[in-house]
Write an enzyme that holds these catalytic residues in place. Structure first.
Site, PDB file in Angstrom:
ATOM      1  N   ALA A   9       0.815  -1.215   0.000  1.00 39.70           N
ATOM      2  CA  ALA A   9       0.000   0.000   0.000  1.00 39.70           C
ATOM      3  C   ALA A   9       0.847   1.262   0.000  1.00 39.70           C
ATOM      4  O   ALA A   9       0.558   2.224  -0.719  1.00 39.70           O
ATOM      5  CB  ALA A   9      -0.933   0.000   1.206  1.00 39.70           C
ATOM      6  N   GLU A  61      10.465   3.698   5.657  1.00 43.17           N
ATOM      7  CA  GLU A  61      10.540   2.242   5.545  1.00 43.17           C
ATOM      8  C   GLU A  61      11.646   1.717   6.440  1.00 43.17           C
ATOM      9  O   GLU A  61      12.757   2.250   6.457  1.00 43.17           O
ATOM     10  CB  GLU A  61      10.799   1.828   4.092  1.00 43.17           C
ATOM     11  CG  GLU A  61      11.144   0.370   3.873  1.00 43.17           C
ATOM     12  CD  GLU A  61      10.102  -0.593   4.441  1.00 43.17           C
ATOM     13  OE1 GLU A  61      10.512  -1.621   5.026  1.00 43.17           O
ATOM     14  OE2 GLU A  61       8.892  -0.328   4.303  1.00 43.17           O
ATOM     15  N   TRP A 113      10.490  -9.547   9.311  1.00 41.36           N
ATOM     16  CA  TRP A 113      10.657  -9.216  10.713  1.00 41.36           C
ATOM     17  C   TRP A 113      10.939 -10.508  11.470  1.00 41.36           C
ATOM     18  O   TRP A 113      10.197 -11.487  11.330  1.00 41.36           O
ATOM     19  CB  TRP A 113       9.402  -8.545  11.263  1.00 41.36           C
ATOM     20  CG  TRP A 113       9.167  -7.172  10.720  1.00 41.36           C
ATOM     21  CD1 TRP A 113       8.378  -6.833   9.663  1.00 41.36           C
ATOM     22  CD2 TRP A 113       9.727  -5.954  11.210  1.00 41.36           C
ATOM     23  NE1 TRP A 113       8.412  -5.476   9.447  1.00 41.36           N
ATOM     24  CE2 TRP A 113       9.232  -4.908  10.391  1.00 41.36           C
ATOM     25  CE3 TRP A 113      10.602  -5.631  12.259  1.00 41.36           C
ATOM     26  CZ2 TRP A 113       9.579  -3.578  10.589  1.00 41.36           C
ATOM     27  CZ3 TRP A 113      10.955  -4.304  12.466  1.00 41.36           C
ATOM     28  CH2 TRP A 113      10.445  -3.296  11.638  1.00 41.36           C
ATOM     29  N   GLY A 159       4.754  -7.006   1.162  1.00 42.86           N
ATOM     30  CA  GLY A 159       4.265  -8.300   0.724  1.00 42.86           C
ATOM     31  C   GLY A 159       4.389  -8.510  -0.766  1.00 42.86           C
ATOM     32  O   GLY A 159       4.555  -9.647  -1.228  1.00 42.86           O
ATOM     33  N   VAL A 174       9.943   3.564  12.795  1.00 41.31           N
ATOM     34  CA  VAL A 174       9.073   4.476  13.541  1.00 41.31           C
ATOM     35  C   VAL A 174       8.899   3.933  14.954  1.00 41.31           C
ATOM     36  O   VAL A 174       8.516   2.779  15.154  1.00 41.31           O
ATOM     37  CB  VAL A 174       7.714   4.637  12.846  1.00 41.31           C
ATOM     38  CG1 VAL A 174       6.764   5.467  13.709  1.00 41.31           C
ATOM     39  CG2 VAL A 174       7.903   5.293  11.478  1.00 41.31           C
ATOM     40  N   HIS A 198      -2.467 -14.292   4.729  1.00 44.24           N
ATOM     41  CA  HIS A 198      -3.380 -13.257   4.242  1.00 44.24           C
ATOM     42  C   HIS A 198      -4.079 -12.563   5.406  1.00 44.24           C
ATOM     43  O   HIS A 198      -5.307 -12.476   5.435  1.00 44.24           O
ATOM     44  CB  HIS A 198      -4.435 -13.869   3.314  1.00 44.24           C
ATOM     45  CG  HIS A 198      -3.891 -14.620   2.147  1.00 44.24           C
ATOM     46  ND1 HIS A 198      -4.586 -15.623   1.503  1.00 44.24           N
ATOM     47  CD2 HIS A 198      -2.705 -14.505   1.492  1.00 44.24           C
ATOM     48  CE1 HIS A 198      -3.864 -16.099   0.510  1.00 44.24           C
ATOM     49  NE2 HIS A 198      -2.717 -15.440   0.482  1.00 44.24           N
ATOM     50  N   ALA A 215      -4.221  -3.728   4.430  1.00 42.95           N
ATOM     51  CA  ALA A 215      -5.190  -4.823   4.538  1.00 42.95           C
ATOM     52  C   ALA A 215      -5.919  -4.840   5.866  1.00 42.95           C
ATOM     53  O   ALA A 215      -6.979  -5.468   5.982  1.00 42.95           O
ATOM     54  CB  ALA A 215      -4.483  -6.163   4.320  1.00 42.95           C
ATOM     55  N   ASN A 234      -2.841  -9.394  -1.690  1.00 38.54           N
ATOM     56  CA  ASN A 234      -1.929  -8.374  -2.199  1.00 38.54           C
ATOM     57  C   ASN A 234      -2.617  -7.440  -3.192  1.00 38.54           C
ATOM     58  O   ASN A 234      -2.529  -6.213  -3.064  1.00 38.54           O
ATOM     59  CB  ASN A 234      -0.708  -9.027  -2.844  1.00 38.54           C
ATOM     60  CG  ASN A 234       0.320  -8.009  -3.291  1.00 38.54           C
ATOM     61  OD1 ASN A 234       0.778  -7.196  -2.504  1.00 38.54           O
ATOM     62  ND2 ASN A 234       0.659  -8.030  -4.573  1.00 38.54           N
TER      63      ASN A 234
END
Length: 565
Positions: free
Chosen positions: A15, A35, A64, A91, A225, A498, A532, A544
């Site tokens: 996104a 990012e 991660w 993703g 962040v 998902h 999502a 995705n």
């Protein structure tokens, strides 16, 4: 460096890259894209990312490291690693490149659940906008978008897919060539989001060299962040860690695009969530939104494997994941249309063993149960607790059982049975993930085992693989004893990757809604969520492409607020 922006986007994933492109197309708007992973750049994406087979999904450095999940809940079974992308493109850089939109019913359901403006007719233009379909034209498809979508021609299908096409014909199933616009049930061609030459991530498709040169767009990679900054109930920026220093960044609006696991986690840590639970963690409540982290959905699945005979293996030159699939409706009284999906793979891994093993998976597209994302007790920055709740809803187990029975029938058919070994269940967990990790050692081990497998009697190979991956299946017994089948599914249910719904859209007066239909967090100013997590329910397909659609649609609303919703 500049510290004041109109918009800060957290996460350059499926996104975030879309938002950065579309919002910075307005030269009057300054945009910062943050990012946590290093920047690869469109020309610098690694070979395993660009490969048309999803090699990158086996590279542990792109995820991660600390995220785990309970397929059921924390009281039943242990947690397994649940890979979440930590790479430019998110993703879209590590997923299997299956490019399902879902069905029209999914989005009409969203609108009925309070996401006004998200019906099928509302979202179709944005599906068309994102894609460049290589096979179909017309009003249901786009041909100029950044993401190519194609299907493997029938002449190139693996033997297993061709055999199951004959099975489907014998069973009276329809053949569905375009499953993204033709929503009939049946045997269909799997849409793939890449070119034959390789994957196209949102980082490559949307953050092109030309887009990166825009003076009003800043990309800050390797920046984590730490927290959102507030002035009362308004978000005014973020605090991030970059190059060993803490930096304070200001914005008129912050957009959280960290995915269905990390976005609710960040909201909870910032004091947005169930007030009582937040107070128990010693977190000051900014907005009491009990829906944050709730409604977590995913596609539950049971995985079945089998050894492929030498004459039944996929051509090594065909570097693809699945090529065909089935979309079905279960016979349970409360079933929604097209609630089951059978994924068909003739290549199950990147290594030498992958071409020797088939996988047919019963997947529940419309779960009735749901789970949650919550904060762990203890350290404030510890990994979240992720519980999917699979197996807690009896109806979901019944429908998965029905999909499994269909797989048994397919594997026992004369089109398939002579060409495979004895089927076995595959347990998706840390053990298999360790064997499949992309490494030279695993490649050599897989090559040696594959050579040994080729000279073993098939019955012996079956027993060895069943011991390694799960357990052998007595399809006859399970087909005859429905209670045994149900117990089997309950014990073996796992899932795919998902996750959705944990910050769901809804009406502002809905106490369990987290964001309104424009992505704005209810009860907080200056903050949106776009990923999502805001989906009211998980679509009947991979997430995705729907996530990219969500970003396209909300970016259009942000730039042209009077033209949409």
């Amino acid at each position: 460096m500049q510290t004041d922006y109109d918009t800060i986007i957290i996460g350059a994933g499926s996104a975030g890259c879309v938002l950065a492109n579309r919002l910075s197309a307005d030269p009057s708007r300054t945009v910062l894209l943050l990012e946590a992973a290093p920047d690869s750049g469109p020309a610098g994406e690694a070979e395993d990312v660009r490969d048309p087979y999803p090699l990158s999904s086996y590279n542990q450095s792109y995820f991660w490291p600390e995220v785990k999940a309970f397929w059921r809940n924390s009281q039943r079974g242990g947690a397994v690693k649940f890979p979440q992308a930590r790479i430019m493109g998110g993703g879209s850089a590590v997923a299997g490149m299956v490019a399902f939109r879902g069905t029209a019913d999914d989005y009409d359901e969203w609108a009925a659940q309070g996401a006004q403006g998200w019906s099928w007719s509302d979202v179709l233009p944005y599906f068309c906008k994102l894609e460049s379909d290589q096979d179909f034209q017309g009003s249901s498809h786009g041909n100029a978008g950044p993401i190519p979508i194609r299907r493997i021609p029938q002449r190139d299908w693996p033997p297993l897919s061709k055999a199951l096409h004959r099975y489907a014909g014998d069973a009276g199933m329809d053949f569905v060539a375009d499953m993204n616009a033709d929503f009939r049930e049946g045997y269909g061609m799997t849409p793939i989001g890449n070119l034959a030459s390789g994957r196209v991530t949102t980082a490559a498709g949307y953050l092109t060299p030309q887009v990166r040169q825009r003076p009003n767009l800043t990309l800050l990679a390797a920046a984590s962040v730490q927290t959102l900054r507030f002035a009362g109930r308004r978000v005014v920026g973020v605090v991030a860690q970059h190059a060993g220093q803490q930096i304070v960044l200001n914005a008129r609006e912050v957009i959280l695009s960290a995915g269905a696991i990390h976005s609710p986690t960040m909201l909870l840590r910032a004091g947005i969530g169930d007030g009582q639970a937040l107070q128990s963690h010693g977190i000051t409540v900014v907005a009491d939104r009990p829906g944050v982290g709730r409604n977590l959905q995913n596609h539950a699945a049971v995985f079945v494997g089998a050894v492929l005979g030498r004459d039944f293996r996929q051509d090594p030159r065909l570097r693809t994941h699945p090529t065909t699939c089935m979309r079905l409706t279960s016979s349970t009284p409360d079933a929604l249309r097209s609630d089951l999906y059978i994924n068909i793979q003739s290549k199950t891994s990147w290594n030498a063993m992958g071409l020797r093993l088939a996988s047919l998976n019963s997947v529940l597209l419309k779960p009735q149960g749901s789970g949650r994302v919550s904060l762990a007790n203890g350290a404030a920055g510890s990994a979240p607790v992720v519980e999917f709740g699979f197996g807690d809803h009896e109806g979901d187990l019944l429908r998965l059982s029905e999909g499994l029975l269909r797989i048994f029938d397919m594997l026992a058919s004369p089109h398939v049975a002579p060409h495979i070994g004895k089927p076995f269940v595959v347990r998706v967990g840390d053990r298999i993930r360790k064997w499949n990790a992309l490494s030279e050692r695993n490649a050599l081990q897989a090559k040696a085992f594959a050579a040994l497998l080729d000279v073993m009697p098939l019955a012996l190979a079956d027993r060895v693989l069943a011991r390694m991956t799960g357990t052998a299946l007595d399809m006859g017994h399970l087909s005859r004893d429905r209670q045994a089948l149900l117990d089997f599914v309950r014990s073996e249910v796992s899932g795919v990757y998902h996750p959705a719904g944990s910050c769901r859209m809804g009406r502002p007066d809905d106490p369990m809604a987290v964001v309104d239909p424009t992505g704005r967090v209810i009860g907080v100013d200056g903050l949106r969520v776009v990923d999502a997590s805001i989906m009211p329910s998980v679509p009947r397909g991979n997430t995705n492409i729907p996530t990219i659609m969500v970003a396209e649609k909300l970016a259009d609303h942000i730039v042209h607020p009077t033209d949409s919703h």
